[in-house]
Enzyme design. Structure first.
Site, mmCIF file in Angstrom:
data_model
loop_
_atom_site.group_PDB
_atom_site.id
_atom_site.type_symbol
_atom_site.label_atom_id
_atom_site.label_comp_id
_atom_site.label_asym_id
_atom_site.label_seq_id
_atom_site.Cartn_x
_atom_site.Cartn_y
_atom_site.Cartn_z
ATOM 1 N N LYS A 90 95.532 95.011 -28.464
ATOM 2 C CA LYS A 90 95.953 94.415 -29.729
ATOM 3 C C LYS A 90 97.354 93.879 -29.554
ATOM 4 O O LYS A 90 98.241 94.574 -29.045
ATOM 5 C CB LYS A 90 95.947 95.489 -30.833
ATOM 6 N N GLN A 111 104.261 96.314 -26.524
ATOM 7 C CA GLN A 111 103.215 96.423 -27.548
ATOM 8 C C GLN A 111 102.436 97.731 -27.403
ATOM 9 O O GLN A 111 102.049 98.354 -28.390
ATOM 10 C CB GLN A 111 102.257 95.225 -27.432
ATOM 11 N N LYS A 114 104.578 100.410 -28.982
ATOM 12 C CA LYS A 114 104.682 100.135 -30.416
ATOM 13 C C LYS A 114 103.384 100.523 -31.128
ATOM 14 O O LYS A 114 103.399 101.209 -32.145
ATOM 15 C CB LYS A 114 104.947 98.639 -30.607
ATOM 16 N N LYS A 126 99.033 91.119 -25.082
ATOM 17 C CA LYS A 126 99.825 89.983 -25.559
ATOM 18 C C LYS A 126 99.300 88.728 -24.899
ATOM 19 O O LYS A 126 98.757 88.786 -23.799
ATOM 20 C CB LYS A 126 101.299 90.166 -25.180
ATOM 21 N N GLY A 165 99.091 86.635 -34.553
ATOM 22 C CA GLY A 165 100.176 85.666 -34.401
ATOM 23 C C GLY A 165 101.409 86.270 -33.764
ATOM 24 O O GLY A 165 101.545 87.490 -33.637
ATOM 25 N N ASP A 166 102.303 85.407 -33.337
ATOM 26 C CA ASP A 166 103.642 85.755 -32.867
ATOM 27 C C ASP A 166 104.438 84.449 -33.026
ATOM 28 O O ASP A 166 104.025 83.587 -33.811
ATOM 29 C CB ASP A 166 103.602 86.252 -31.410
ATOM 30 N N THR A 210 105.749 92.461 -41.313
ATOM 31 C CA THR A 210 106.763 92.763 -40.299
ATOM 32 C C THR A 210 108.134 92.877 -40.957
ATOM 33 O O THR A 210 108.873 93.845 -40.716
ATOM 34 C CB THR A 210 106.771 91.700 -39.188
ATOM 35 N N ASN A 241 108.905 83.711 -40.082
ATOM 36 C CA ASN A 241 108.120 84.624 -40.912
ATOM 37 C C ASN A 241 108.747 86.012 -41.057
ATOM 38 O O ASN A 241 108.819 86.573 -42.153
ATOM 39 C CB ASN A 241 106.719 84.712 -40.292
ATOM 40 N N SER A 381 98.017 94.613 -39.305
ATOM 41 C CA SER A 381 96.917 94.009 -38.545
ATOM 42 C C SER A 381 95.807 95.030 -38.326
ATOM 43 O O SER A 381 94.625 94.723 -38.462
ATOM 44 C CB SER A 381 97.416 93.514 -37.187
HETATM 45 O O1 2IT Z 1 104.888 91.658 -31.784
HETATM 46 C C1 2IT Z 1 103.982 92.000 -32.583
HETATM 47 O O2 2IT Z 1 103.788 93.185 -32.869
HETATM 48 C C2 2IT Z 1 103.155 90.955 -33.175
HETATM 49 N N1 2IT Z 1 103.386 89.773 -32.880
HETATM 50 C C3 2IT Z 1 102.026 91.300 -34.103
HETATM 51 C C4 2IT Z 1 100.832 91.739 -33.353
HETATM 52 C C5 2IT Z 1 99.602 91.957 -34.194
HETATM 53 O O3 2IT Z 1 98.564 92.242 -33.577
HETATM 54 O O4 2IT Z 1 99.655 91.844 -35.417
#
Ligand code: 2IT
Length: 449
Positions: A90, A111, A114, A126, A165-166, A210, A241, A381
């Site tokens: 994810k 990630q 996190k 990613k 997204g990112d 976020t 965002n 998410s």
């Molecule tokens: O850096 C991040 O945690 C994100 N861009 C969101 C990743 C997500 O799967 O919502």
């Protein structure tokens, strides 16, 4: 330094010499794990750290698309499937000309920790492309997204890998990506992507998550310090965002954001970005795809500092929200000299390791790490995935409450882990340790994979 960690660091440096951002995050994380590894000699026997720094799979592919002038363009696409010990891969997709393998691997590694911290069942991944959205039309964005998904679809799925997204990938891009996935698969698997529109399986509060989550985390830090938002000034970077969500929530809680920034420089608004008109204008700037904040200064008649960063402004709280390595040692010195008390990372790895070490060494300064602070995005998410599985939607209030609880839990789990391993109230070490322990446990229980 623990000899096992030392050896893994050396091997990692040797194997990934061309990947500076990836090495930076590996060094940052592994050095916090010293007391944990000291207590667990079994990790070395199982080569746990060696496995953790090696992505399970890296996919690189060609993306071919035609622009509005009929020119054929070729970009490079990536998906790094880093770790699936606790759930399907994810993580977001980044579209930016600077995207390369080193960046994708650093983001995938971060990630993994996190996502573990969120306490939700999601692994780490990613992806993205070196495609530059700046100045592109909607049609060009759509054609690029369709071409990108035409390869990516075979590597993802609701129980396999769930992108989102990112930077450079927002609701619009996710819509085009989902449309193409659905067309190719001939199946309505809306759990395959998150950050979707509300009309086709998106979750309430995902666009805000976020930024809101970051501010909920700050609220926990304030609570710990017996402090609050009233009258506090905040210097933020970025204008996208994440920044928009943070500004919205800080304003609601009584704080005042006085800076934002873009690739062109930064804006200082002494009155604060506090009105609806100003906050909405952040969205307008992003939607224009001009990628500049000078527009804000011109519209609202405030000072613009071309080519500069907002660090050094005397404020109570600094929150870098733009991109990686936007605060180096020199910037960190300015931040300390300006008398800032709270340094709250928001964008992924915004601080160089040198600068982070310097900030952590300042008496009385509180430093919070991005992998904890920005985890609200991926948390919602994961809640979007839950809602898609249930074929049922929670109300905005319900999602917001869950987000708040998750952020509170991340803060508390980090503080507790740091305390337990002798770091005191060190949220950086605590996040690394708490995130690591769950993934390590899952990997050990699943054997040599
Ligand atoms: O850096 C991040 O945690 C994100 N861009 C969101 C990743 C997500 O799967 O919502």
């Amino acid at each position: 330094m623990n000899a096992y960690i030392q050896r893994v660091l050396e091997e990692t440096r040797e194997k990934n010499a061309n990947e500076p951002e990836f090495l930076q995050t590996v060094e940052e994380v592994l050095t916090s794990l010293e007391p944990v590894v000291d207590r667990h000699p079994e990790y070395e026997k199982m080569a746990l750290l060696e496995r953790m720094v090696e992505p399970e799979r890296v996919i690189e592919f060609r993306v071919v698309w035609e622009d509005d002038t009929g020119k054929v363009n070729v970009n490079r696409g990536y998906r790094v499937q880093f770790n699936s010990a606790i759930g399907p891969y994810k993580g977001g997709l980044r579209f930016h000309p600077s995207v390369n393998l080193s960046m994708m691997k650093f983001l995938g590694f971060e990630q993994t920790f996190k996502n573990s911290l969120t306490s939700l069942p999601i692994g780490g991944g990613k992806g993205g492309s070196d495609f530059n959205p700046r100045g592109r039309s909607d049609a060009e964005i759509m054609h690029f997204c369709q071409a990108f998904m035409t390869e990516l679809y075979r590597h993802i799925g609701p129980d396999v890998d769930v992108p989102a997204g990112d930077l450079g990938v927002g609701g619009k891009e996710i819509g085009y990506l989902f449309g193409q996935y659905k067309r190719i698969r001939n199946a309505y698997e809306n759990g395959v992507l998150t950050g979707k529109g509300l009309s086709y399986g998106g979750s309430f509060v995902r666009p805000e998550a976020t930024g809101f989550g970051a501010v909920y985390y700050v609220a926990e830090v304030f609570r710990h310090e017996g402090d609050n938002f009233a009258g506090k000034t905040f210097a933020l970077s970025g204008f996208g965002n994440v920044c928009w969500g943070a500004v919205t929530k800080i304003t609601e809680l009584g704080g005042k954001v006085v800076t934002i920034s873009g690739p062109d420089g930064y804006v200082y608004d002494p009155e604060g970005i506090t009105t609806k008109e100003k906050i909405d204008y952040l969205l307008e700037m992003r939607n224009s795809r001009r990628d500049r904040v000078q527009d804000y200064a011109e519209k609202f008649g405030v000072e613009f500092y071309p080519g500069e960063k907002p660090w050094g402004r005397p404020v109570d709280v600094v929150m870098p929200c733009a991109t990686q390595n936007e605060v180096n040692l020199e910037d960190a010195r300015k931040i300390v000299e300006a008398g800032v008390r709270y340094y709250i990372e928001v964008s992924n790895m915004p601080t160089t390791n040198e600068a982070l070490k310097f900030l952590l060494g300042q008496e009385g300064m509180i430093v919070a790490p991005s992998k904890a602070v920005n985890a609200g995005g991926v948390s919602v998410s994961a809640l979007e995935m839950s809602q898609n599985s249930m074929r049922y939607n929670w109300t905005p209030k319900e999602v917001d409450k869950k987000l708040k609880d998750i952020m509170c839990n991340i803060h508390d789990a980090s503080a507790k882990a740091a305390e337990e391993y002798g770091f005191g109230y060190n949220l950086v070490a605590g996040a690394n340790i708490a995130g690591f322990l769950k993934v390590a446990q899952a990997m050990i229980e699943q054997g040599l994979v």
